[in-house]
Structure formats: C-alpha cells, structure tokens
Design a protein around this motif. Structure first.
Motif, PDB file in Angstrom:
ATOM      1  N   THR B  74       0.768  -1.303  -0.070  1.00  0.00           N
ATOM      2  CA  THR B  74      -0.075  -0.201  -0.018  1.00  0.00           C
ATOM      3  C   THR B  74       0.673   1.084  -0.152  1.00  0.00           C
ATOM      4  OG1 THR B  74      -1.763  -1.369   1.233  1.00  0.00           O
ATOM      5  CG2 THR B  74      -1.969   1.113   1.006  1.00  0.00           C
ATOM      6  N   ALA B  75       1.961   1.109   0.777  1.00  0.00           N
ATOM      7  CA  ALA B  75       2.741   2.295   0.770  1.00  0.00           C
ATOM      8  C   ALA B  75       3.364   2.866  -0.725  1.00  0.00           C
ATOM      9  CB  ALA B  75       3.982   2.092   1.939  1.00  0.00           C
ATOM     10  N   TRP B  76       3.440   1.758  -1.539  1.00  0.00           N
ATOM     11  CA  TRP B  76       4.226   2.115  -2.649  1.00  0.00           C
ATOM     12  C   TRP B  76       3.139   2.615  -3.849  1.00  0.00           C
ATOM     13  CZ3 TRP B  76       9.442   2.557  -3.431  1.00  0.00           C
ATOM     14  CH2 TRP B  76      10.001   2.015  -2.381  1.00  0.00           C
ATOM     15  N   GLY B  77       1.903   2.766  -3.594  1.00  0.00           N
ATOM     16  CA  GLY B  77       0.686   3.087  -4.493  1.00  0.00           C
ATOM     17  C   GLY B  77       1.142   4.294  -5.111  1.00  0.00           C
ATOM     18  N   TYR B  78       1.448   5.307  -4.730  1.00  0.00           N
ATOM     19  CA  TYR B  78       1.582   6.694  -5.260  1.00  0.00           C
ATOM     20  C   TYR B  78       2.960   6.397  -6.202  1.00  0.00           C
ATOM     21  CZ  TYR B  78      -2.025   8.740  -3.025  1.00  0.00           C
ATOM     22  OH  TYR B  78      -3.383   9.085  -2.624  1.00  0.00           O
ATOM     23  N   PRO B 131      12.003  -1.037  -8.978  1.00  0.00           N
ATOM     24  CA  PRO B 131      11.584  -1.420  -7.345  1.00  0.00           C
ATOM     25  C   PRO B 131      10.222  -1.951  -7.499  1.00  0.00           C
ATOM     26  CG  PRO B 131      12.671   0.525  -7.467  1.00  0.00           C
ATOM     27  CD  PRO B 131      12.510   0.298  -9.027  1.00  0.00           C
ATOM     28  N   LEU B 132       9.396  -1.801  -8.506  1.00  0.00           N
ATOM     29  CA  LEU B 132       8.038  -2.091  -8.478  1.00  0.00           C
ATOM     30  C   LEU B 132       8.088  -3.736  -8.565  1.00  0.00           C
ATOM     31  CD1 LEU B 132       6.278   0.240 -10.750  1.00  0.00           C
ATOM     32  CD2 LEU B 132       6.029   0.205  -8.216  1.00  0.00           C
ATOM     33  N   LEU B 133       8.966  -4.185  -9.001  1.00  0.00           N
ATOM     34  CA  LEU B 133       9.052  -5.549  -9.366  1.00  0.00           C
ATOM     35  C   LEU B 133       8.963  -6.355  -7.918  1.00  0.00           C
ATOM     36  CD1 LEU B 133      11.848  -6.167 -12.014  1.00  0.00           C
ATOM     37  CD2 LEU B 133       9.322  -6.388 -12.318  1.00  0.00           C
ATOM     38  N   TRP B 134       9.697  -5.820  -7.007  1.00  0.00           N
ATOM     39  CA  TRP B 134       9.466  -6.429  -5.490  1.00  0.00           C
ATOM     40  C   TRP B 134       8.191  -6.308  -4.927  1.00  0.00           C
ATOM     41  CZ3 TRP B 134      13.957  -4.921  -7.636  1.00  0.00           C
ATOM     42  CH2 TRP B 134      15.059  -5.536  -7.327  1.00  0.00           C
ATOM     43  N   LEU B 135       7.368  -5.766  -5.574  1.00  0.00           N
ATOM     44  CA  LEU B 135       5.783  -5.649  -4.944  1.00  0.00           C
ATOM     45  C   LEU B 135       4.957  -6.494  -5.470  1.00  0.00           C
ATOM     46  CD1 LEU B 135       6.344  -1.679  -4.964  1.00  0.00           C
ATOM     47  CD2 LEU B 135       5.893  -3.078  -2.930  1.00  0.00           C
ATOM     48  N   ILE B 136       5.287  -7.233  -6.694  1.00  0.00           N
ATOM     49  CA  ILE B 136       4.515  -8.157  -7.270  1.00  0.00           C
ATOM     50  C   ILE B 136       4.282  -9.442  -6.422  1.00  0.00           C
ATOM     51  CG2 ILE B 136       3.837  -9.491  -9.553  1.00  0.00           C
ATOM     52  CD1 ILE B 136       5.397  -7.569 -11.087  1.00  0.00           C
ATOM     53  N   ALA B 387      -5.371  -0.306  -6.460  1.00  0.00           N
ATOM     54  CA  ALA B 387      -4.959  -1.744  -6.572  1.00  0.00           C
ATOM     55  C   ALA B 387      -3.933  -1.963  -5.610  1.00  0.00           C
ATOM     56  CB  ALA B 387      -4.438  -1.677  -8.073  1.00  0.00           C
ATOM     57  N   PHE B 388      -3.030  -1.128  -5.270  1.00  0.00           N
ATOM     58  CA  PHE B 388      -1.950  -1.387  -4.329  1.00  0.00           C
ATOM     59  C   PHE B 388      -2.117  -1.527  -3.087  1.00  0.00           C
ATOM     60  CE2 PHE B 388       2.535  -1.077  -6.070  1.00  0.00           C
ATOM     61  CZ  PHE B 388       2.128  -1.360  -7.623  1.00  0.00           C
ATOM     62  N   SER B 389      -3.847  -0.998  -2.757  1.00  0.00           N
ATOM     63  CA  SER B 389      -4.155  -0.880  -1.060  1.00  0.00           C
ATOM     64  C   SER B 389      -4.954  -2.099  -0.949  1.00  0.00           C
ATOM     65  CB  SER B 389      -5.092   0.333  -0.997  1.00  0.00           C
ATOM     66  OG  SER B 389      -6.267   0.338  -1.743  1.00  0.00           O
ATOM     67  N   ILE B 390      -5.058  -2.974  -1.887  1.00  0.00           N
ATOM     68  CA  ILE B 390      -5.599  -4.435  -1.575  1.00  0.00           C
ATOM     69  C   ILE B 390      -4.631  -4.985  -0.952  1.00  0.00           C
ATOM     70  CG2 ILE B 390      -6.713  -6.279  -2.711  1.00  0.00           C
ATOM     71  CD1 ILE B 390      -8.508  -3.938  -3.024  1.00  0.00           C
ATOM     72  N   GLU B 391      -4.981  -5.793   0.343  1.00  0.00           N
ATOM     73  CA  GLU B 391      -4.163  -6.376   1.272  1.00  0.00           C
ATOM     74  C   GLU B 391      -3.768  -7.870   0.622  1.00  0.00           C
ATOM     75  OE1 GLU B 391      -4.700  -6.269   5.229  1.00  0.00           O
ATOM     76  OE2 GLU B 391      -4.384  -4.115   5.153  1.00  0.00           O
TER      77      GLU B 391
END
Lengths: 456, 465
Positions: B74-78, B131-136, B387-391
């Motif tokens: 969620t923190a990386w959404g923006y 860095p987004l790759l680490w969030l998938i 989308a990033f805020s979905i846990e």
C-alpha cells in the motif's frame, strides 16, 4: 498518387455516365440471376411466418443462430462507408475520391439488409411494432428503454438515415451533370433529384459544408451502432459474452470487414465497369495499408477478448472457451477465422506487390469476410450452447435450409441493390474526380518531378 | 477610413490569411536548429538546476520510502502511479511522431522530433520501474495475465517489456537523428568529436537515405506495437491482477488509449514551450497545434468511449463482484480522483476542443492539453493506488473495499521528484539531439511550394511515394 492520369472533363462525364445512361445486355441477366435468390429469400421468410421458427435450426437454449450472425455481419459491413468516406474526407486523404460513393452505398444497402434480420427473427415480424409502442395503454406496459434491443433499432435507423443523407448530398452535383446530359423521363428524374443544383459558388459552399458536417456528425453514430449491437450480447451474463471489450472489438471488427468489402467491391467495379482510369493499383495499395493497421488492431482486441475470458478462471468461461478452442467443429472455426481474417491476408498485404495486384487484393479481402462471418458465429453460438449450468439444457446448433437460404439471399439483396444503384447513378463521384484533377500538381525537386497535391 | 477603403482592407486581410507563409532558406533552418546546440540559455540552466533539486528531493523520498521495506504494498501505491504516469505521458509521446510519419502528414515535421525525443525518458523510467518488481506477489493462487506460466513470469516479461520499449525508443531517436548528428558534425567544429561518433560516418548517400527512411518507419512501427504490448502487460500486472474479481478485457486498451491521449497532450505542451521560449516561433505554428488538437479531440472522445464500454457492462451485470469493483474504482474511496479524471480527461478537452476558436489557435490546444495531463494523473491514482491498497490479492472476489490511501510526505517527494526527473532528462537530451528534426524540415522545404490556384495562392505539397 503515383498513377495520375490527365483526364478531360468530358471524358470523365462520358465514362462515368456510360452505365447509368446505356444498358448492356448482361445487366438484365445479372439482375435476373440475383432476383432468383431474392425470390428464394422471400419464400423462406414466407415459410417461416406460416410454419413458425420451428423450421429453423434454433432450439432451446440456442435461440440465436445464423440469422443474428448475419445481422451482426451486415452491420459490420455497413461500417465501410463511414470509415472510408467520412474519416478519409476529414483527413483529406487524396486517394479517397473514387472509393467514397461505392463505400457509402454499400453502407446503405448492407445496413438495410441487416435491419431485416432481427425483424425476421421474431417469427412474427408484425409484432415488432410493439418494440416501439406500448403493449397496453391501460396498464402502462411500455417497452423497456433500458434494453439494448430498443437501442438497436434506434441506432440502426439513425445510421441509415445519416448514411442515406450522406450519399445524397455527395450525389447532388453528379445528378445535375446527369440532368444536363439527358432528355425525356431521365431528364425529369434527375432534375427532380438534383434539387436545382447549378454549381453556383454558394451551392458548392453549402454542399461542401454539408458534406463535412455530415462526416463529423455521422462518426459518433458509426461507432455507436456496432457498440450497441455488441451490448446486445455483452450486457447479458452469458459466459464469454459478458466482456467489457465487446464494443471496441465489434467496431474494429466491423471496420476490418467493411474496408475489406470495399476492396473486394472496388476490384469488381473495375472489372465490370472497366474503370481502369479511376480505380488504380494505388487505391488498392492505400486500402491494403489501411487494412494492415485495422486488421492488427482487430487481432489485438480478439486477443484481449480470449485472454481476459480465461483471466478470471471462472468455470463457466473456461468451459465455453475450452469448447471453442478444443472441441470440433469450434476448434476448426477458431483456426479458420484466424487464418482467413488475419494470418493469410495481413502478412500478404505487407508486400507492396500484393497490395498493388488487384486479383490478389480481391481474393485476400474476400477471405477476410469469410473469416469475419465465421468470427461472428463463433462469438454468438458457443456462449448459448452451455448457458444453463444446472438445467443441463445443452444443445448444438445446426442451420436449416431456411437459414442457409436467408443468408445466401441477403448477399443477393446487397449485390442487387448495388447493381441497381450503379445503373441509375454514377458509382464513382464525377465531381470528386474533376476536383482531383484540379488539385493534382507536380513539384520539381532537383532533377526529379514529384507528384504533389494542392492542399484543400 | 471610408467604406470602400475599409472593404478593400478587409479583402486584403482575408487574402493574406490564405497566403501560405514563405519557406525559410535551408541555411537559415540549419542555423536555427543545429546552431542552437552551441550554447544553453540562462533560462535553460535555471530550469535544469530547479528540476535537479526536485529530483534530488525525489531521491530522498525514495530512500525514506525504501527504509520501510517492500512488504507493505500500500505504501508504494503513489510511486507506482507516478511510474505509470510517466509511462503514459512521456513514453507515449513518440507515437505522435510515429503515427504522423506513417501517414506522411506534412505538418508533422516541426513536431516529430520534439515528440520522439520523449522516448529517452523511457530509459529513466525503466530504472524507476525496477523497484516495483519487488511488490508483485507470486503468481500461484491469484489471477494473472501469465496464469501459471513457470518460466520467469511475471518478472522477466515485465523487465523485457519495459526494457525493450526503452531500448526501442533509444534506437528510434538515434536512427531518426543520424542525419542531424552529421549536420551538427559538419556545422559545429567545437563539438565535432561527439557528433562524429554519434553520426556513425553518415555521408548522406542515396542508399543511406533509403535505408534510413525504411529504418525510421520500421522502428517507429515496432515502438508503437511495443508500447501497446507493454501498456497491456503493465496495466494488467500492476493494477487489475492485484484486485480480486476485477476482470475487464477493455481495461488494457483503455490504458493504452489514455496513454495516446497524454502523449499528444505532452507534445502540445512541449511545442508551446518551444514556440514561446525555445526560439522556434517561425517553425512551430498554427498547423502543428491545430493538427494535434484534432487528434486530442478524437482521443478525448475515445477516452470516454473506452471508459463507457467498461462501465456499462459492469453497470448492467450488477453482480456483487462488479458492484464492489465499481465502488473501488469509481464511486467509493477514490471517487474524487475518478471525478477529476472524468472531468479533465474527457469533458473539459471535449468541450474546449469542439469549439472552433479554441481548436484552431496556437494557444488554445496546449492550454487545454494541461487538462488531460492533470486528469490522467488522478486517473493513475485511482487505478494504481487503489489496486496497491488491496491487502490480499489471492481472494477470489473483492469482498471489502479498502479505505482511501492518502499520500504522505515521502509520496509527495517521490511523485514530484519523479516527474521533475523525467522533464530534466528531456531537457538534457535537447542539448545533444536537435529538438526539431533538421532533415525533416529541410525535406519539407523541398516538398512545399506556393502556386496560384484560380485567383489565390495555394499551398502545394509534394508526395514523393
């Protein structure tokens, strides 16, 4: 345009008015031949009305079959006119000139033919009046305006009216030319239709403005028509129909089939009416390049439709998609539609030699429409076949002789309409040709002379 | 002034309105385009410094955000919204040049390079994207474009798509600018070494010109195809597949269309800057703004069409799944962002550009273009931050809509710094690559003439092939 021919005004008048003013013998044979199929078409409707929809291959749950497929197909073909005429006119594409009218007329006849099918499909066409008027005033039972089946006729008749106006406005100067070169009843006929067009600066200005306005206004209608047809399917919760991509996917498919149909028709017109001075390989080259883009966009939307039906991995979607991809005859149809609508024609059109070969363009564009008809069938029927999860009311669809006659007859109606139009009016715009001659220029670049155009 | 004099004056004014402007001389064009590479203005240096400071702030914001780790998506959404915003503005802009070149639009010439130069920002955005790759999350048990594909999905394909697009963009800019580098090599003795290397021994033989023309067209077509593919993959990967139950087959196409709209808007703004402070007033004129305004109007209508295609199917479907998706993306926690996006990406540009006086002007289209650029920013927020805020993306359906995730200080620094960095890269690139395509402008002079048509002078455009 590379193949520029300098043609005098009188030669253009003579050549483009030859068929409307002189009737060759073959015309009667062609009209009679097509008339036979139209007769069969009318008979098939008669049988269906007398004996009911039981004479078709429709069943429960497959209530939509070849007739609706054919409806969608002809609505798709009708996108030829606006795509070619309105968009190319607005973008001032010089190569549009000989192509526009035939495309617009194809739009009118294919749309009128398409509109017949939902009516026939009701089984009791006279009851279609109840789509518009209330069933019962006293109890206030009105047709639901929220139903796409109401949007359909609204969109189609708006498009039909717009397209007819579009053809007519562009026809006015040519009607005046025909009026001034005829006598007797023909003169009276063309005089009445020409609405007193004399070619004064004011009349030309109004005609041009009307053409541009209609081009711009008809564009949203053009997009809305096939979008609404797509929502006939997409707003229902039927597996593989309930896709958000349906509207643009249907529109781009319609443009693909429509422009291909124009290419096929231009080849036939060139051969039949000996229009080598007007329809040149340059025009097929331009159509081919346009089709490479449109075809590839269609493939992209096809891909989106298939992949995102599977994306959710919901059982209903997966079952129907499995059937489409792996079960006979749907697997064959999948391959067939991809091969005919894209795999064969589009790579071939990358070759300039193919694009400039009229025979090759005729066959490849024809192939696209074989694929596009198949695609519509492939979209409509499988979703219905396994629609009811718990009733196990699953069935196949096999077209009856009546449906085959109706589909073949619809082609005869469109061809007959085009033939009749070309017999009465110039199928290539005379005034556009003359204007093109005025706008044709040349520029010297070093020692070379480069073809050029005066910017409108 | 008498009535006759007034009428005569009006007639002269009207006739002058139709007289096409004269061609500048080839020497003047070379001086104006290549000569400008010699020295940067004070204003340019000030902007570079300002943007560099903002970018450094963005680096600080990244360090701040990264210090919290990558576990909390969620923190990386923006940050994701910012990367996708740059993707759908700068990286889409070269398509303006590609498409107008493909259809041989004569008016493209002063615009093409300014648009395609934006592709260089793709290299910068590629590094922002990593860095987004680490969030998938892993593929197993959730919806994904790759289903259960075992070999490297999704990471490898995402990197290939984004990296491939950046490389293609570089190749397109370099290939297109080859003759200009050669012109700079032959015109600017003080920078001869750099341009000799960049021009790769270009001498302008007939064969080289033919190959060059072919390469620019092919690379352009490949860039367009690659952009569509990358947009499809990334939009699915970083928004739709993270939200359980969100299945919309038109969404990747919508995402691509919004990219094209923003690409045009970005180009319009760049052209205004080039005209007003860049010193290219003589070259960038009404024709370019009008041409792009027509495209922007069409794309704004398409924005609505693709959004509506998505909306109406969900609205009619009305399954609980669809209702929750509509709530998340449109009418719930991100309704303000959605409303601003709808207003700025569709309604404002549509109404403004449908007005002839605004569309057919120099200032109107670029000012209106700011609207979709703002709208798209909020659109990326509603799509990616939500989308990033979905846990838990492994659920089958979205049962609970998460609350609005508002930006904190790090987010502001990241977003401002990221966008500033993108503009900075573009500005730095203009010091090496001529921002107007020298060879296309010269070609345009050769293929343009003024001839009499009846009683008026008319513009004649050569169509060599």
């Amino acid at each position: 345009m590379r193949e520029r021919k300098v043609l005098s005004d009188s030669l253009i008048n003579d050549e483009l008015l030859r068929f409307p003013l002189h009737t060759p013998t073959w015309f009667w044979f062609a009209a009679g031949f097509l008339g036979l199929f139209i007769l069969a078409f009318i008979s098939a409707i008669g049988i269906m009305v007398v004996f009911g929809l039981g004479v078709t291959g429709l069943n429960k749950p497959v209530m939509w079959g070849w007739m609706i497929t054919n409806f969608v197909f002809w609505v798709g073909i009708s996108h030829a006119g606006v795509m070619i005429s309105a968009i190319l006119r607005l973008s001032q594409a010089e190569w549009r000139r000989p192509v526009t009218r035939a495309a617009e007329v194809l739009t009118v006849f294919s749309l009128a033919t398409a509109a017949l099918f939902p009516l026939i499909h009701t089984g009791r066409p006279w009851r279609a009046i109840l789509w518009v008027f209330p069933y019962d005033f006293a109890r206030g039972i009105w047709p639901s305006v929220r139903s796409p089946l109401i949007w359909d006729p609204s969109a189609i008749f708006t498009y039909l009216t717009g397209s007819t106006l579009f053809v007519y406005v562009a026809l006015l100067p040519d009607l005046a030319v025909a009026r001034d070169r005829t006598t007797g009843w023909r003169h009276a006929f063309y005089s009445a239709l020409a609405l007193g067009f004399r070619g004064t600066p004011r009349q030309w200005k109004l005609q041009t403005i009307a053409g541009i306005l209609l081009s711009a206004l008809i564009l949203p209608v053009f997009v809305s028509v096939h979008s609404i047809v797509s929502w006939d399917f997409a707003v229902a919760l039927v597996p593989v129909w309930h896709g958000t991509v349906f509207a643009p996917y249907f529109v781009i498919g319609a443009v693909h089939s429509g422009v291909s149909a124009v290419a096929t028709m231009m080849a036939v017109l060139r051969w039949v009416f000996r229009l080598e001075n007007y329809i040149t390989p340059d025009h097929f080259d331009a159509l081919g390049r346009l089709l490479v883009t449109v075809g590839t966009a269609w493939l992209y939307f096809f891909f989106l439709d298939v992949v995102f039906a599977l994306f959710s991995q919901e059982a209903e979607e997966v079952i129907v998609m499995q059937q489409r991809l792996f079960e006979w005859p749907w697997n064959f149809l999948t391959v067939m539609l991809l091969v005919t609508a894209y795999v064969i024609p589009v790579p071939l059109w990358l070759s300039r030699r193919v694009r400039r070969s009229i025979t090759a363009m005729f066959f490849t564009s024809l192939l696209v429409n074989v694929g596009m008809w198949t695609e519509r069938y492939w979209i409509i029927v499988p979703g219905l076949m396994k629609k009811y999860d718990f009733s196990y009311s699953w069935d196949q669809f096999t077209p009856s002789l009546i449906e085959i006659t109706l589909v073949v007859g619809s082609f005869a109606i469109v061809f007959f309409g085009l033939l009749l139009f070309a017999k009465i009016f110039p199928i290539i715009p005379i005034f556009e040709q003359k204007e093109g001659q005025i706008f044709a220029e040349e520029i010297e670049v070093g020692r070379a002379r480069v073809p050029a155009v005066i910017r409108e | 002034m008498s009535e006759t004099q007034r009428s005569s004056q009006q007639h002269t004014n009207h006739a002058q309105h139709h007289v096409p402007p004269p061609n500048p001389s080839p020497q003047q064009v070379t001086g104006d385009i290549i000569g400008r590479l010699r020295a940067a203005s004070g204003l340019y240096r000030t902007w570079v410094l300002f943007l560099a400071l903002l970018f450094v702030g963005g680096v600080g914001g990244f360090i701040w955000r990264a210090s919290g780790g990558f576990a909390d998506r969620t923190a990386w959404g923006y940050y994701a919204a910012m990367v996708m915003y740059i993707f759908t503005t700068f990286q889409a802009a070269p398509i303006c040049a590609v498409a107008t070149r493909l259809v041989k639009a004569h008016w493209r010439r002063p615009m093409a390079r300014a648009a395609e130069l934006c592709a260089i920002v793709g290299v910068f955005n590629f590094f922002l994207f990593l860095p987004l790759l680490w969030l998938i999350p892993p593929l197993k048990g959730r919806t994904s474009l790759w289903f259960d594909w075992p070999l490297g999905a999704p990471y490898l394909f995402d990197v290939l798509a984004m990296g491939g697009l950046a490389l293609l963009g570089l190749a397109l800019v370099w290939t297109s600018a080859l003759p200009d580098f050669a012109a700079a090599r032959d015109t600017l003795p003080e920078r001869r070494g750099l341009y000799a290397r960049l021009s790769f021994g270009w001498l302008g033989t007939k064969r080289r010109w033919l190959v060059h023309e072919w390469a620019v067209i092919v690379l352009g077509a490949l860039y367009l195809a690659s952009y569509v593919m990358t947009s499809t993959i990334l939009s699915t990967e970083f928004s739709m597949s993270l939200v359980p139950g969100w299945r919309s087959s038109v969404y990747p196409a919508y995402h691509t269309i919004t990219g094209l709209q923003n690409g045009i808007a970005t180009t319009l703004v760049i052209l205004l800057v080039l005209r007003t402070v860049g010193g290219y007033r003589q070259y960038v004129g009404l024709e370019q703004f009008w041409g792009l305004a027509k495209l922007l109007l069409a794309l704004s209508l398409l924005w609505f069409y693709f959004w509506w295609s998505d909306f109406i199917v969900h609205w009619y479907g009305r399954t609980p799944r669809e209702q929750n998706i509509m709530l998340l993306l449109m009418f719930g926690p991100y309704q303000i962002a959605f409303f601003i996006a709808w207003l700025c990406s569709f309604l404002i540009p549509f109404i403004c550009l449908a007005t002839n006086r605004i569309r057919v002007s120099v200032l109107g289209p670029p000012i209106v273009a700011l609207s979709p650029l703002i709208g798209s920013f909020f659109d990326r927020i509603r799509l990616y931050v939500s989308a990033f805020s979905i846990e838990d993306p492994f659920h089958h359906e979205l049962t609970q809509v998460p609350p609005t995730h508002l930006p904190d200080g790090a987010d502001v620094l990241l977003v401002v710094g990221g966008v500033a960095g993108a503009i900075l890269v573009y500005l730095l690139a203009t010091r090496i690559v001529p921002v107007l395509s020298h060879w296309e402008m010269q070609e345009g002079i050769l293929l343009r003439a003024v001839r009499p048509l009846l009683r008026m002078p008319a513009l004649v455009i050569g169509k060599p092939r």
